[in-house]
Design an enzyme around this catalytic site. Structure first.
Site: not given
Length: 370
Positions: A38, A263
């Site tokens: 999956k 940042y």
């Protein structure tokens, strides 16, 4: 010639196949090994991974959605069993049956709908039933399962191929819920088989295989272990490494004075340091949670991440390298045999599953075959 300017993700299909055979060897006599593919084979490419597993003898595949199942059916043909773990959408039952997929059904109403549509279309399409043995996620409740057992007409019509459940704490061998779930599922299987003797039973996921033979039943359904994630946390990983990820360096810079990086100016770097900025950030699966904690690999050693991971770039401290090593360094690996999926997951405060399924689609993908 491969273009690795956006990063090079190497996926070892031979290692996946060898992991599959290793898991097969660990199963009890009479048990067989399936494969969970999956989420695009945990982000590594179902179109490449599933055929590699098929070549190693796998015939039972587990997907999450009907669309994944249909894609896999086209890739592998009719000679495999494909079980859809999250069931079938209302109104899509006929498509599912005609595609030869086995839906996992969680409620009596879903089962009744499936039986009615198959009867109307004169299809003897099999299904799987999931019982909740203690995880309290998907599955028939004990009350619903009792109602099912009390309805022999529905059982005769349903063509139930597989009864399954899912372990909540298989990666914690001493957790008491494992034994509780085992007893609950074993009892459910015995009672269903009393009326439907041909039903197969499936409980063990990757870590469940390592809990012991009593957990194996008829079909085990490993997923993450196939792709190199450690199924026995806290112990040596018995599985082979499957992925390597290399990010190209787009800038090297010498820091002439004490500076703050990235940042939020969350981390400082001392004067005289050397930094390398690599292409690849949280848009590519380099999880932001690694900021200030993770590392890369270059010049034969770990290189610390510095500052926050950005959307498209990550900064590394390469000061420990010699001038010659810095000059020749053109990429930094963020996954390899030394810097494993499980280690990276620990830096990010998550699990290896999330690391693999987060890998972005901007990388050039190289598949290694035997």
């Amino acid at each position: 010639m491969s273009d690795s300017r956006e990063g090079l993700l190497t996926i070892d299909l031979q290692a996946i196949g060898e992991n599959y055979l290793d898991l097969c060897d660990r199963l009890a006599s009479g048990s067989r090994c399936g494969a969970v593919v999956k989420a695009d084979a945990y982000g590594l490419g179902m179109a490449q991974v599933a055929p590699a597993l098929h070549r190693r003898g796998c015939r039972d595949f587990f997907v999450a959605t009907q669309a994944e199942g249909e894609s896999l059916r086209r890739a592998l043909g009719d000679a495999v069993n494909i079980v859809v773990l999250t069931g079938v959408r209302d109104g899509a039952e006929l498509e599912c049956a005609r595609a030869g997929l086995v839906p996992t059904l969680f409620t009596l109403q879903q089962l009744r709908n499936w039986v009615a549509i198959c009867a109307r279309e004169k299809l003897a399409a099999p299904c799987a039933v999931k019982v909740d043995s203690g995880m309290t996620r998907l599955g028939m409740t004990p009350e619903e399962f009792e109602q099912l057992l009390a309805d022999p007409e529905l059982l005769r019509a349903a063509n139930i191929q597989l009864l399954l459940s899912h372990l909540a704490c298989a990666d914690e061998p001493q957790h008491p819920l494992n034994e509780i779930q085992l007893r609950s599922f074993k009892r459910a299987g015995e009672r269903l088989r009393a009326q439907c003797p041909e039903v197969l039973l499936s409980l063990a996921n990757s870590s469940g295989i390592f809990l012991g033979e009593e957990y194996h039943f008829d079909i085990a359904r490993p997923g993450s272990a196939l792709y190199g994630v450690n199924p026995v946390p806290g112990s040596r990983n018995p599985m082979r490494a499957v992925v390597e990820l290399s990010l190209p360096i787009v800038q090297k810079r010498h820091v002439s004075g004490d500076q703050q990086v990235g940042y939020g100016a969350t981390q400082s770097i001392a004067a005289g340091s050397w930094l390398a900025v690599a292409r690849g950030g949280y848009a590519d699966g380099i999880l932001r949670a690694q900021s200030g904690r993770g590392c890369g690999w270059g010049g034969g050693r770990r290189l610390p991440m510095v500052g926050r991971v950005s959307m498209d770039s990550t900064t590394f401290d390469i000061s420990a390298l010699s001038a010659a090593e810095r000059d020749t360094l053109d990429s930094i690996e963020v996954l390899n045999r030394e810097l494993t999926v499980d280690e990276v997951a620990e830096y990010a405060g998550t699990i290896g599953y999330e690391i693999l399924t987060s890998l972005g689609n901007r990388y050039f993908r190289r598949y290694l075959r035997s």
